[in-house]
Design a protein around this motif. Structure first.
Motif, mmCIF file in Angstrom:
data_model
loop_
_atom_site.group_PDB
_atom_site.id
_atom_site.type_symbol
_atom_site.label_atom_id
_atom_site.label_comp_id
_atom_site.label_asym_id
_atom_site.label_seq_id
_atom_site.Cartn_x
_atom_site.Cartn_y
_atom_site.Cartn_z
ATOM 1 N N LYS A 1 2.649 3.318 2.959
ATOM 2 C CA LYS A 1 4.010 2.753 3.063
ATOM 3 C C LYS A 1 3.983 1.467 3.889
ATOM 4 O O LYS A 1 4.793 1.265 4.797
ATOM 5 N N SER A 2 3.014 0.604 3.581
ATOM 6 C CA SER A 2 2.867 -0.649 4.315
ATOM 7 C C SER A 2 2.687 -1.794 3.329
ATOM 8 O O SER A 2 2.518 -1.572 2.120
ATOM 9 N N MET A 3 2.720 -3.008 3.844
ATOM 10 C CA MET A 3 2.449 -4.165 3.007
ATOM 11 C C MET A 3 1.763 -5.230 3.840
ATOM 12 O O MET A 3 1.895 -5.266 5.064
ATOM 13 N N ARG A 4 1.031 -6.079 3.139
ATOM 14 C CA ARG A 4 0.316 -7.175 3.771
ATOM 15 C C ARG A 4 0.632 -8.431 2.972
ATOM 16 O O ARG A 4 0.683 -8.398 1.747
ATOM 17 N N PHE A 5 0.838 -9.535 3.685
ATOM 18 C CA PHE A 5 1.195 -10.787 3.020
ATOM 19 C C PHE A 5 -0.043 -11.622 2.708
ATOM 20 O O PHE A 5 -1.001 -11.652 3.483
ATOM 21 N N TYR B 1 2.693 -1.471 -8.355
ATOM 22 C CA TYR B 1 3.668 -0.433 -8.012
ATOM 23 C C TYR B 1 5.092 -0.843 -8.392
ATOM 24 O O TYR B 1 5.552 -1.920 -8.028
ATOM 25 N N SER B 2 5.764 0.007 -9.135
ATOM 26 C CA SER B 2 7.170 -0.185 -9.489
ATOM 27 C C SER B 2 7.433 -1.524 -10.187
ATOM 28 O O SER B 2 8.461 -2.158 -9.968
ATOM 29 N N GLY C 1 14.395 1.982 -1.508
ATOM 30 C CA GLY C 1 14.075 3.341 -1.108
ATOM 31 C C GLY C 1 12.701 3.562 -0.506
ATOM 32 O O GLY C 1 12.402 4.657 -0.061
ATOM 33 N N GLY C 2 11.867 2.535 -0.440
ATOM 34 C CA GLY C 2 10.527 2.715 0.102
ATOM 35 C C GLY C 2 10.423 2.495 1.602
ATOM 36 O O GLY C 2 9.483 2.951 2.239
ATOM 37 N N ASN D 1 0.890 -1.144 0.000
ATOM 38 C CA ASN D 1 0.000 0.000 0.000
ATOM 39 C C ASN D 1 0.938 1.206 0.000
ATOM 40 O O ASN D 1 1.508 1.555 1.042
ATOM 41 N N VAL D 2 1.143 1.780 -1.163
ATOM 42 C CA VAL D 2 2.134 2.842 -1.326
ATOM 43 C C VAL D 2 1.774 4.080 -0.512
ATOM 44 O O VAL D 2 2.652 4.710 0.080
ATOM 45 N N ASN D 3 0.495 4.423 -0.435
ATOM 46 C CA ASN D 3 0.082 5.615 0.313
ATOM 47 C C ASN D 3 0.399 5.490 1.798
ATOM 48 O O ASN D 3 0.792 6.459 2.441
#
Length: 186
Positions: free
Chosen positions: A82-86, A99-100, A138-139, A78-80
């Motif tokens: 700055k998190s992630m979920r597996f 993203y990217s 860089g994120g 979740n770029v906004n």
């Protein structure tokens, strides 16, 4: 250009200069070292990203995990925030490009996995040193994750991604182990 940006650029250039033959051979050797390790063998739920560009090939690791009846968890960012979920991945058809240029799981096709369930996290990065310091993309996604969980971490690296010493900041998280074509260097 600051040191981090210089190392990122230098490493990307070295990775792009690898021949296809060297990339395939070295990825296979790194994967063999990891798969034969006690860390891999003791893990039932392995987290990793889908490799892109010239990152060590993780597709072969995912296939090997499935062959061994291990579970595979892949992050969705979740770029906004700055998190992630597996999410647990059971087929490459459950991925989409996001993203990217990252291939990430489709939430509607996969089961969410709690971070504390992960047995092993294979941490991506561009550059590493002997102390376990890592320079990511860089994120800061993995630095935030690793600050929260106590899961065993491993990074996969080609020789051109290893540096004598990387400068770190207070928020930078170290990886426990680094696997190269020569085996575990940390």
């Amino acid at each position: 250009m600051n040191q981090k940006n210089f190392i990122r650029a230098k490493t990307k250039e070295a990775l792009e200069a690898m021949s296809d033959q060297d990339y395939i051979r070295d990825s296979r050797q790194i994967a063999e070292h990891l798969v034969n390790s006690s860390y891999w063998q003791a893990s039932q739920l392995i987290a990793l990203t889908i490799s892109r560009h010239r990152e060590v090939d993780t597709y072969q690791l995912i296939n090997q995990a499935w062959k061994e009846k291990k579970r595979v968890a892949v992050p969705r960012t979740n770029v906004n925030e700055k998190s992630m979920r597996f999410y647990e991945l059971s087929s490459f058809s459950q991925l989409e490009k996001r993203y990217s240029d990252l291939m990430e799981p489709l939430p509607e096709a996969c089961t969410p996995v709690a971070e504390e369930q992960l047995d092993l996290i294979i941490v991506p990065g561009l550059a590493f040193d002997q102390s376990g310091a890592r320079l990511g993309f860089g994120g800061g996604f993995y630095d935030r994750l690793l600050a929260r969980v106590g899961t065993k971490t491993v990074a996969l690296a080609f020789s051109c991604q290893l540096y004598p010493r990387l400068l770190t900041e207070a928020h930078d998280q170290l990886v426990d182990h680094i696997v190269t074509t020569d085996g575990f260097v940390r």
